[in-house]
Design a protein around this motif. Structure first.
Motif, PDB file in Angstrom:
ATOM      1  N   GLN A  76       0.829  -1.195   0.000  1.00 58.39           N
ATOM      2  CA  GLN A  76       0.000   0.000   0.000  1.00 58.39           C
ATOM      3  C   GLN A  76       0.868   1.251   0.000  1.00 58.39           C
ATOM      4  OE1 GLN A  76      -3.315  -0.029  -0.285  1.00 58.39           O
ATOM      5  NE2 GLN A  76      -3.418  -2.258  -0.223  1.00 58.39           N
ATOM      6  N   MET A  77       0.455   2.264  -0.791  1.00 62.45           N
ATOM      7  CA  MET A  77       1.178   3.528  -0.803  1.00 62.45           C
ATOM      8  C   MET A  77       1.019   4.242   0.533  1.00 62.45           C
ATOM      9  SD  MET A  77       0.497   5.188  -4.552  1.00 62.45           S
ATOM     10  CE  MET A  77       1.056   4.387  -6.055  1.00 62.45           C
ATOM     11  N   VAL A  78       2.124   4.726   1.084  1.00 60.27           N
ATOM     12  CA  VAL A  78       2.103   5.456   2.343  1.00 60.27           C
ATOM     13  C   VAL A  78       2.998   6.680   2.205  1.00 60.27           C
ATOM     14  CG1 VAL A  78       1.611   3.443   3.769  1.00 60.27           C
ATOM     15  CG2 VAL A  78       3.986   4.075   3.298  1.00 60.27           C
ATOM     16  N   SER A  79       2.793   7.645   3.091  1.00 57.14           N
ATOM     17  CA  SER A  79       3.633   8.843   3.098  1.00 57.14           C
ATOM     18  C   SER A  79       4.925   8.559   3.842  1.00 57.14           C
ATOM     19  CB  SER A  79       2.882   9.993   3.767  1.00 57.14           C
ATOM     20  OG  SER A  79       3.720  11.121   3.904  1.00 57.14           O
ATOM     21  N   ILE A  80       6.001   9.238   3.409  1.00 58.97           N
ATOM     22  CA  ILE A  80       7.279   9.054   4.119  1.00 58.97           C
ATOM     23  C   ILE A  80       7.221   9.681   5.501  1.00 58.97           C
ATOM     24  CG2 ILE A  80       8.628   8.908   2.000  1.00 58.97           C
ATOM     25  CD1 ILE A  80       9.345  11.837   2.341  1.00 58.97           C
ATOM     26  N   CYS A  81       6.181  10.481   5.777  1.00 60.03           N
ATOM     27  CA  CYS A  81       6.013  11.031   7.126  1.00 60.03           C
ATOM     28  C   CYS A  81       5.707   9.951   8.150  1.00 60.03           C
ATOM     29  CB  CYS A  81       4.902  12.077   7.130  1.00 60.03           C
ATOM     30  SG  CYS A  81       5.272  13.546   6.142  1.00 60.03           S
ATOM     31  N   ASP A  82       5.282   8.772   7.680  1.00 65.12           N
ATOM     32  CA  ASP A  82       5.051   7.669   8.607  1.00 65.12           C
ATOM     33  C   ASP A  82       6.346   7.212   9.263  1.00 65.12           C
ATOM     34  OD1 ASP A  82       2.482   7.899   7.810  1.00 65.12           O
ATOM     35  OD2 ASP A  82       2.300   5.917   6.892  1.00 65.12           O
TER      36      ASP A  82
END
Length: 573
Positions: A76-82
């Motif tokens: 799943q695509m996630v933000s690098i802010c995670d």
């Protein structure tokens, strides 16, 4: 390795998706074809040295540039802010990988990088975003089109912090007020977007954390940062209050749900305990005539509820041996019955004297169906379900009647045959005044006329009139004569109280449904429109019960046409 040579020499391995080991480099072959060319994906450990921009010999970390990238976690695509989330926030064993193209001049190689460790911002006149793994640092350039919406959070934080730092180091500190910087950030700058005050406040905590971690205190010491801290504290306080209120609301909802669940469970158990058995057959629990009459009045409601069932469509009309393909039906079934016939009999008011008689005909429908059809046939199963429903409904209606017997009106067994408006007029004070103010001879004359009408209604050939007392007649005439001579008031023959002078006749309202107007004269209705509405409703009911399509055809016509069709159809009532 040229793609043409790869396709020509290793076509079999490409089709099978095998992992090739050529010149010590591991290639994972992708089965997706684009324009006839095969696209390969290289692991981070297999990136050739010519793709490195520079290498730090002190720690062995290389620097590379990545474009057309997207970050993934478990597909799943996630933000690098995670990456900012700590290990205790549900990120265990959930590594974030970066899929993109490593570029160096004209060279371009698709790689899978990871797992990522962190991301950071390089401040200055040309700010950039960086991320690194255990092997190398990667300068992030531009994401793929599908990843732009997911990458929006990291982009907003990067652009806000980098622009604030540029403003803090280029203008005077006394000019870095909250209002001035907010107005500047609202305008675009180079390739960066403009942001509203609401978006700035959304990232207030991140901006303040970045300002505190920078070696340059320019941004940290501005009036903007001080005002932002106050607003952030106020926002945190409001959020805490909202969370507390939401928590109380959820607790209240959970408590109500728990109470409702317990109440529903108790209700279901009580309903289950009161639910009759599958072979239950209703029998009357009371022989009281009043109770039986009240239950008989509810039989129409019971039948209507039963006829609305989706399984009852087969039993609404009599069985047609020709149309239904059962030529021997009347030979097997000697007494056919259907719900429409039962409803017609019930509406006539002359066939059933109790709910038991009506129930006998309804049960005859189910028994006929089961006798003619196989026990496991669809019609027999439908009849069994409807029978159980009928027995349950009629038992429940009887239970409702017996719950509050005080509401049952105790009256004579023979109901008055006079219309409602006649009974109202007979009880009205205006008629009482006329009777009381008349002479004795007039009252006797009216009494004779009324008794003759009653005797005619009862069909006794006028015997009731012949039984009038001659002595009462003479006494009435004598009293009338003496009262006239002496000027006395008329003697009271009928024992009725003197009328109230100010009392007025009660208003009679139209009996049409939803009509609140006063009825005209001795009629039950307020006008012709209500008469036609009631007549149309009654004819429609008769058409539904008697299955006469001709009646429906003339609805809306003249009253004479409707009357003719009704008479021709043989409908008595």
């Amino acid at each position: 390795l040229q793609e043409e040579a790869l396709r020509a020499s290793w076509s079999v391995y490409l089709e099978l998706g095998e992992v090739l080991h050529l010149r010590g480099v591991s290639f994972a072959v992708l089965l997706s074809r684009k324009g006839g060319m095969m696209e390969t994906e290289v692991k981070e450990a297999d990136i050739p040295p010519e793709m490195d921009i520079q290498t730090d010999e002190s720690n062995g970390m290389t620097t590379r540039e990545v474009t057309q990238f997207a970050a993934y976690r478990q597909g799943q695509m996630v933000s690098i802010c995670d990456l900012d989330m700590g290990p205790g926030e549900g990120t265990e064993n959930m590594e974030i990988m970066l899929l993109g193209y490593v570029v160096n001049g004209s060279k371009k190689l698709k790689v899978e990088i990871g797992p990522l460790v962190e991301w950071c911002i390089e401040y200055g006149s040309d700010p950039t975003i960086w991320t690194h793994t255990a092997r190398a640092w990667y300068k992030i350039l531009s994401p793929i089109e599908e990843y732009r919406a997911v990458h929006e959070l990291a982009r907003r934080r990067f652009e806000l912090c980098s622009r604030l730092f540029i403003l803090a180091v280029t203008i005077m500190s006394e000019q870095c007020t909250y209002e001035s910087l907010v107005s500047v950030l609202a305008q675009p700058y180079k390739q960066m977007k403009g942001y509203s005050e609401k978006e700035i406040l959304m990232e207030s905590n991140f901006i303040l954390d970045q300002a505190d971690s920078l070696d340059d205190p320019s941004l940290r010491n501005t009036d903007f940062a001080k005002a932002l801290r106050q607003k952030a504290a106020q926002i945190a306080k409001e959020q805490k209050a909202e969370q507390k209120a939401e928590q109380k609301k959820q607790q209240k909802v959970a408590a109500n749900r728990k109470d409702n669940t317990a109440a529903d469970k108790e209700k279901k158990e009580r309903k289950k305990s009161n639910k009759p058995a599958a072979d239950f057959v209703w029998e009357p629990r009371s022989n009281d005539r009043i109770v039986k009459n009240a239950l008989l009045k509810r039989c129409a409601k019971i039948l209507t509820n039963l006829m609305k069932d989706k399984l009852a469509w087969w039993f609404l009309q009599p069985v047609d041996p020709v149309a239904h393909g059962c030529p021997n039906y009347l030979e097997v079934i000697k007494e056919p019955m259907d719900l429409g016939t039962v409803m017609a009999r019930l509406s006539s008011g002359k066939v059933y004297e109790s709910a038991e008689q009506m129930a006998r005909d309804v049960r005859l429908i189910w028994s006929n169906c089961k006798r003619y059809n196989e026990p496991e046939s669809e019609l027999s199963l439908m009849a069994s379900k409807l029978q159980a429903k009928f027995e349950e409904i009629i038992a429940r209606e009887e239970e409702d009647v017996l719950k509050d017997p005080s509401k049952l009106v105790r009256s004579s067994s023979v109901a008055s045959k006079r219309p409602t408006e006649d009974r109202v007029e007979a009880r009205s004070p205006s008629n009482t005044n006329l009777e009381y103010g008349a002479s004795a001879a007039e009252r006797v004359k009216k009494g004779r006329t009324a008794k003759k009408a009653v005797a005619a209604d009862f069909g006794d050939g006028g015997q009731l009139t012949k039984r009038l007392s001659e002595r009462q007649m003479k006494l009435a005439e004598k009293n009338d004569k003496s009262c006239t001579e002496e000027g006395a008031s008329d003697p009271v023959i009928f024992e009725a109280p003197p009328p109230t002078p100010t009392s007025a006749a009660p208003k009679r309202y139209c009996i049409a449904k939803r009509c609140k107007r006063v009825a005209k004269g001795s009629s039950k209705y307020c006008g012709t429109s209500c008469v036609m509405v009631v007549a149309e409703a009654r004819v429609k009911m008769m058409a539904r019960l008697m299955a006469e399509e001709e009646i429906l055809a003339v609805i809306g016509g003249s009253a004479r046409e409707i009357h003719k069709v009704v008479v021709d159809a043989g409908i008595k009532q």
